[in-house]
Scaffold this motif. Structure first.
Motif, PDB file in Angstrom:
ATOM      1  N   GLU A 179       0.833  -1.206   0.000  1.00  0.00           N
ATOM      2  CA  GLU A 179       0.000   0.000   0.000  1.00  0.00           C
ATOM      3  C   GLU A 179       0.867   1.256   0.000  1.00  0.00           C
ATOM      4  O   GLU A 179       0.547   2.251  -0.671  1.00  0.00           O
ATOM      5  CB  GLU A 179      -0.940  -0.011   1.203  1.00  0.00           C
ATOM      6  N   GLU A 193      -3.427   1.023  -7.276  1.00  0.00           N
ATOM      7  CA  GLU A 193      -4.128   0.445  -6.135  1.00  0.00           C
ATOM      8  C   GLU A 193      -3.791  -1.031  -5.968  1.00  0.00           C
ATOM      9  O   GLU A 193      -3.380  -1.696  -6.927  1.00  0.00           O
ATOM     10  CB  GLU A 193      -5.646   0.594  -6.336  1.00  0.00           C
ATOM     11  N   VAL A 194      -3.983  -1.530  -4.750  1.00  0.00           N
ATOM     12  CA  VAL A 194      -3.825  -2.965  -4.508  1.00  0.00           C
ATOM     13  C   VAL A 194      -4.994  -3.700  -5.157  1.00  0.00           C
ATOM     14  O   VAL A 194      -6.162  -3.405  -4.886  1.00  0.00           O
ATOM     15  CB  VAL A 194      -3.773  -3.283  -3.011  1.00  0.00           C
ATOM     16  N   ALA A 195      -4.665  -4.649  -6.028  1.00  0.00           N
ATOM     17  CA  ALA A 195      -5.685  -5.446  -6.707  1.00  0.00           C
ATOM     18  C   ALA A 195      -5.873  -6.799  -6.040  1.00  0.00           C
ATOM     19  O   ALA A 195      -6.997  -7.227  -5.793  1.00  0.00           O
ATOM     20  CB  ALA A 195      -5.311  -5.643  -8.173  1.00  0.00           C
ATOM     21  N   ASN A 196      -4.764  -7.495  -5.779  1.00  0.00           N
ATOM     22  CA  ASN A 196      -4.807  -8.838  -5.188  1.00  0.00           C
ATOM     23  C   ASN A 196      -3.848  -8.907  -4.011  1.00  0.00           C
ATOM     24  O   ASN A 196      -2.639  -8.699  -4.182  1.00  0.00           O
ATOM     25  CB  ASN A 196      -4.371  -9.913  -6.195  1.00  0.00           C
ATOM     26  N   ASP A 197      -4.368  -9.216  -2.851  1.00  0.00           N
ATOM     27  CA  ASP A 197      -3.536  -9.539  -1.684  1.00  0.00           C
ATOM     28  C   ASP A 197      -3.490 -11.060  -1.628  1.00  0.00           C
ATOM     29  O   ASP A 197      -4.327 -11.699  -1.014  1.00  0.00           O
ATOM     30  CB  ASP A 197      -4.174  -8.932  -0.431  1.00  0.00           C
ATOM     31  N   HIS A 234      -9.421  -5.164 -11.100  1.00  0.00           N
ATOM     32  CA  HIS A 234      -9.585  -4.943  -9.659  1.00  0.00           C
ATOM     33  C   HIS A 234      -9.014  -3.608  -9.174  1.00  0.00           C
ATOM     34  O   HIS A 234      -8.310  -3.549  -8.166  1.00  0.00           O
ATOM     35  CB  HIS A 234      -8.982  -6.113  -8.868  1.00  0.00           C
ATOM     36  N   CYS A 235      -9.316  -2.567  -9.926  1.00  0.00           N
ATOM     37  CA  CYS A 235      -9.018  -1.220  -9.445  1.00  0.00           C
ATOM     38  C   CYS A 235     -10.139  -0.302  -9.912  1.00  0.00           C
ATOM     39  O   CYS A 235     -11.040  -0.710 -10.657  1.00  0.00           O
ATOM     40  CB  CYS A 235      -7.653  -0.730  -9.940  1.00  0.00           C
ATOM     41  N   ARG A 285     -10.586  -5.043  -4.113  1.00  0.00           N
ATOM     42  CA  ARG A 285      -9.415  -5.865  -3.821  1.00  0.00           C
ATOM     43  C   ARG A 285      -9.809  -7.322  -3.606  1.00  0.00           C
ATOM     44  O   ARG A 285     -10.783  -7.614  -2.912  1.00  0.00           O
ATOM     45  CB  ARG A 285      -8.733  -5.335  -2.557  1.00  0.00           C
ATOM     46  N   ARG A 302      -9.139 -10.174  -1.589  1.00  0.00           N
ATOM     47  CA  ARG A 302      -8.510 -10.368  -0.273  1.00  0.00           C
ATOM     48  C   ARG A 302      -8.247 -11.868  -0.037  1.00  0.00           C
ATOM     49  O   ARG A 302      -8.746 -12.454   0.923  1.00  0.00           O
ATOM     50  CB  ARG A 302      -9.409  -9.779   0.813  1.00  0.00           C
TER      51      ARG A 302
END
Length: 307
Positions: free
Chosen positions: A142, A155-159, A199-200, A252, A254
């Protein structure tokens, strides 16, 4: 306790499902029904390629789902009888819901075709991109995303797991990520070979299209709870699932939190249907859990002996 998990985009490859279709009428029926629903010889594309056509988002998404459901139906099991929950990575969430009876197979295929087309059309080719950060946790990812945005979307797409986070956004911002990530604490940053920034927030037009498509879809309560991508929490309420699938387009994934939540809920065995990509992530998140990947008839027969 057992959870059945379903892979997402990137797990496709030419030849997928061929061995299974040769050995199983149930698999052939799945591929035939998906072909009919889409008005396309998708299984021929899965079997023979070319790879660049199979990799197209609008083809890859229903193909991966069809392969997962072909495995499940060849196994001949009732998820509610053999498992306590389901989850899927991105498009794999649709596979999970199909397997759990929320969507009919043909409906799932049509929704994924719409989803793939909408996600591809949301951002002109060359405007967006994605990159995987290796050797970082979510907090560091992040931080890198915020530093490299500079007014653009990043942006974070996949954690995905404790050491892999994917960023998505404008191409210029992702290029900055690749250039600067190592000096900011990442082990490595790898630009992904994708055609759109999934995913953003740039995917909002696709989310609007899916809201329309899902509003008219027939949806049933899943036979086992779904751990949703956007909440990392279990649920079976159909209105919530519908809303989560819309939010998922821009939200995201998660996955790390989903697996951790399933493990905390008592899941000790994660069974991946139709791929071998989620198991390694699961082991990094829940090292004590057992992981099983089922793709071939040999895999299916071996699992049947354990049940």
């Amino acid at each position: 306790m057992r959870a059945f998990i379903f892979p997402g985009q990137g797990s496709q490859k030419v030849g997928m499902g061929v061995e299974l279709a040769g050995a199983s009428q149930a698999a052939r029926d799945v591929f035939g029904e998906v072909d009919e629903a889409l008005g396309q010889h998708l299984f021929k594309l899965m079997a023979e390629g070319p790879d660049d056509q199979l990799t197209m988002t609008a083809n890859a998404q229903p193909a991966i789902m069809a392969n997962s459901i072909a495995v499940l139906r060849t196994m001949g099991i009732d998820l509610a009888d053999k498992g306590q929950s389901v989850a899927g990575h991105s498009l794999g969430e649709y596979s999970a819901l199909c397997g759990a009876g929320t969507f009919a197979l043909a409906e799932t295929a049509r929704l994924l075709r719409i989803r793939g087309d909408a996600m591809q059309a949301a951002v002109p080719v060359g405007v967006g991109s994605m990159a995987a950060l290796l050797g970082v946790d979510i907090a560091k990812a992040e931080e890198i995303a915020a530093a490299c945005a500079e007014g653009d979307v990043c942006e974070v797409a996949n954690d995905n797991d404790p050491g892999q986070v994917v960023l998505s956004g404008h191409l210029v911002a992702i290029d900055r990520v690749v250039e600067r990530a190592k000096e900011m604490g990442a082990k490595r940053a790898i630009k992904l070979p994708v055609s759109a920034p999934f995913h953003c927030s740039l995917m909002q037009p696709a989310a609007d299209r899916m809201a329309e498509a899902l509003s008219g879809a027939s949806i049933n309560e899943p036979c086992v709870p779904l751990f949703a991508n956007v909440t990392a929490a279990a649920g079976d309420d159909v209105d919530a699932i519908r809303a989560q699938l819309v939010e998922q387009v821009t939200g995201r994934v998660r996955w790390r939190e989903c697996v951790a939540a399933m493990a905390d809920a008592g899941v000790t065995q994660f069974v991946e249907l139709g791929g071998k990509v989620l198991g390694p992530m699961v082991k990094k998140i829940a090292p004590d859990a057992e992981t099983v990947s089922i793709v071939t008839m040999d895999d299916i027969e071996a699992f049947a002996k354990e049940m």
